[in-house]
Design a protein around this motif. Structure first.
Motif, PDB file in Angstrom:
ATOM      1  N   ALA A 178      48.082  39.100  40.998  1.00 19.46           N
ATOM      2  CA  ALA A 178      47.211  40.277  40.956  1.00 19.46           C
ATOM      3  C   ALA A 178      47.907  41.455  40.284  1.00 19.46           C
ATOM      4  O   ALA A 178      47.299  42.190  39.494  1.00 19.46           O
ATOM      5  CB  ALA A 178      46.782  40.660  42.373  1.00 19.46           C
ATOM      6  N   LEU A 223      48.002  40.797  36.509  1.00 21.46           N
ATOM      7  CA  LEU A 223      46.686  40.988  35.899  1.00 21.46           C
ATOM      8  C   LEU A 223      46.329  42.474  35.817  1.00 21.46           C
ATOM      9  O   LEU A 223      45.726  42.923  34.832  1.00 21.46           O
ATOM     10  CB  LEU A 223      45.618  40.249  36.703  1.00 21.46           C
ATOM     11  CG  LEU A 223      45.652  38.721  36.637  1.00 21.46           C
ATOM     12  CD1 LEU A 223      44.615  38.125  37.585  1.00 21.46           C
ATOM     13  CD2 LEU A 223      45.412  38.227  35.218  1.00 21.46           C
ATOM     14  N   ALA A 224      46.713  43.239  36.844  1.00 21.74           N
ATOM     15  CA  ALA A 224      46.424  44.679  36.837  1.00 21.74           C
ATOM     16  C   ALA A 224      47.181  45.382  35.718  1.00 21.74           C
ATOM     17  O   ALA A 224      46.632  46.234  35.010  1.00 21.74           O
ATOM     18  CB  ALA A 224      46.780  45.297  38.189  1.00 21.74           C
ATOM     19  N   SER A 247      45.523  44.327  32.349  1.00 24.17           N
ATOM     20  CA  SER A 247      44.237  44.965  32.073  1.00 24.17           C
ATOM     21  C   SER A 247      44.399  46.452  31.770  1.00 24.17           C
ATOM     22  O   SER A 247      43.653  47.010  30.963  1.00 24.17           O
ATOM     23  CB  SER A 247      43.271  44.762  33.243  1.00 24.17           C
ATOM     24  OG  SER A 247      43.716  45.403  34.412  1.00 24.17           O
ATOM     25  N   LEU A 286      42.069  32.763  38.604  1.00 24.89           N
ATOM     26  CA  LEU A 286      42.892  33.932  38.270  1.00 24.89           C
ATOM     27  C   LEU A 286      43.624  33.714  36.945  1.00 24.89           C
ATOM     28  O   LEU A 286      43.768  34.641  36.142  1.00 24.89           O
ATOM     29  CB  LEU A 286      43.899  34.205  39.395  1.00 24.89           C
ATOM     30  CG  LEU A 286      43.315  34.676  40.727  1.00 24.89           C
ATOM     31  CD1 LEU A 286      44.402  34.713  41.803  1.00 24.89           C
ATOM     32  CD2 LEU A 286      42.667  36.049  40.592  1.00 24.89           C
ATOM     33  N   ILE A 323      41.445  34.502  33.976  1.00 23.91           N
ATOM     34  CA  ILE A 323      41.315  35.930  33.648  1.00 23.91           C
ATOM     35  C   ILE A 323      42.360  36.314  32.603  1.00 23.91           C
ATOM     36  O   ILE A 323      42.051  36.940  31.586  1.00 23.91           O
ATOM     37  CB  ILE A 323      41.455  36.808  34.907  1.00 23.91           C
ATOM     38  CG1 ILE A 323      40.309  36.529  35.883  1.00 23.91           C
ATOM     39  CG2 ILE A 323      41.484  38.296  34.527  1.00 23.91           C
ATOM     40  CD1 ILE A 323      40.479  37.203  37.230  1.00 23.91           C
ATOM     41  N   ASN A 368      39.296  46.326  33.546  1.00 23.50           N
ATOM     42  CA  ASN A 368      40.366  46.928  34.327  1.00 23.50           C
ATOM     43  C   ASN A 368      39.882  47.281  35.731  1.00 23.50           C
ATOM     44  O   ASN A 368      40.574  47.009  36.727  1.00 23.50           O
ATOM     45  CB  ASN A 368      40.877  48.182  33.616  1.00 23.50           C
ATOM     46  CG  ASN A 368      42.087  48.786  34.302  1.00 23.50           C
ATOM     47  OD1 ASN A 368      43.052  48.093  34.614  1.00 23.50           O
ATOM     48  ND2 ASN A 368      42.048  50.081  34.550  1.00 23.50           N
ATOM     49  N   VAL A 407      39.535  44.059  37.752  1.00 18.88           N
ATOM     50  CA  VAL A 407      40.833  43.497  38.125  1.00 18.88           C
ATOM     51  C   VAL A 407      41.476  44.315  39.245  1.00 18.88           C
ATOM     52  O   VAL A 407      42.096  43.756  40.168  1.00 18.88           O
ATOM     53  CB  VAL A 407      41.766  43.409  36.899  1.00 18.88           C
ATOM     54  CG1 VAL A 407      43.195  43.092  37.326  1.00 18.88           C
ATOM     55  CG2 VAL A 407      41.267  42.346  35.929  1.00 18.88           C
ATOM     56  N   LYS A 419      42.581  42.928  42.775  1.00 23.15           N
ATOM     57  CA  LYS A 419      43.921  43.124  43.334  1.00 23.15           C
ATOM     58  C   LYS A 419      43.832  43.633  44.773  1.00 23.15           C
ATOM     59  O   LYS A 419      44.547  43.151  45.670  1.00 23.15           O
ATOM     60  CB  LYS A 419      44.715  44.111  42.467  1.00 23.15           C
ATOM     61  CG  LYS A 419      46.088  44.452  43.022  1.00 23.15           C
ATOM     62  CD  LYS A 419      46.813  45.459  42.135  1.00 23.15           C
ATOM     63  CE  LYS A 419      48.134  45.896  42.770  1.00 23.15           C
ATOM     64  NZ  LYS A 419      48.862  46.863  41.909  1.00 23.15           N
ATOM     65  N   CYS A 477      36.425  37.166  36.694  1.00 20.03           N
ATOM     66  CA  CYS A 477      36.701  38.033  37.849  1.00 20.03           C
ATOM     67  C   CYS A 477      35.685  37.766  38.956  1.00 20.03           C
ATOM     68  O   CYS A 477      36.041  37.673  40.138  1.00 20.03           O
ATOM     69  CB  CYS A 477      36.648  39.500  37.440  1.00 20.03           C
ATOM     70  SG  CYS A 477      38.027  40.064  36.418  1.00 20.03           S
TER      71      CYS A 477
END
Length: 213
Positions: free
Chosen positions: A25, A28-29, A32, A91, A94, A124, A127, A131, A198
């Motif tokens: 997470a 990915l954050a 994004s 995930l 993504i 964003n 994501v 998270k 997502c």
């Protein structure tokens, strides 16, 4: 195998799996957020920006591999092995589709259109909600909070659908060359697919909560 090693196989590994999902997470954050920053300019994206997205995608692949290794090592998991596998795969998708979006913007030598930036913002936000949901999943003690984040992700996916329809309609009515229309449509499809992934992750999380809450 001695008796202590045998019993260790049956000890819950909740912290291992939750920690790995949280690392995914976080990755990915960060990915994004950099997508948003990289698509602010209306100029073509740089090789450096593309390489950064590639690095994030590779990092996500390693985390995905680590989760699968833990699945192979441990009999006891915080929730069903199939659910862990599905959530891990969704995930990873993504990251794959964010990376693909930037790859094709670069390969097609497409200038960054305002609609790309609009999609990046929705991605964003989605994501970040994902998270929060993943962090709230630890020990499955905050089901209402997790559900609320999942509902928000679904709402954002609907926003992305509406944006996609609007932009495709405008694209077909524009005076752009046919080849440019094909390229832009392909990029928009990849960006919209990210929000679908997502939503798929959020749906898997909701399914897990229904089973264990």
């Amino acid at each position: 195998m001695n008796i202590s090693a045998f019993f260790r196989l049956f000890q819950p590994k909740d912290k291992v799996f939750y920690s790995l999902f949280e690392q995914v997470a976080d990755n990915l954050a960060a990915m994004s957020k950099d997508l948003v920053d990289g698509l602010k300019s209306e100029e073509a994206i740089t090789e450096g920006f593309y390489k950064k997205m590639e690095d994030y995608e590779h990092a996500n692949d390693k985390l995905t591999h680590n989760i699968y290794i833990e699945l192979g090592k441990n009999f006891i998991t915080p929730f069903d092995r199939e659910d862990i596998h599905q959530l891990t795969s969704s995930l990873d998708d993504i990251a794959d589709f964010i990376y693909a979006s930037t790859k094709y913007i670069l390969l097609y030598k497409s200038p960054v259109m305002p609609c790309y930036s609009s999609f990046a913002s929705i991605i964003n936000d989605s994501v970040l909600e994902l998270k929060k949901a993943i962090y709230a999943m630890r020990d499955l003690k905050k089901p209402k909070e997790v559900f609320a984040h999942c509902v928000e992700i679904n709402r954002m996916e609907n926003m992305a659908d509406d944006l996609f329809s609007k932009e495709i309609s405008a694209l077909f009515e524009s005076n752009k060359e046919v080849l440019d229309i094909i390229k832009i449509k392909s990029i928009l499809e990849y960006l919209e697919d990210v929000t679908d992934k997502c939503e798929k992750s959020a749906n898997i999380i909701e399914s897990i909560l229904v089973k264990y809450s």
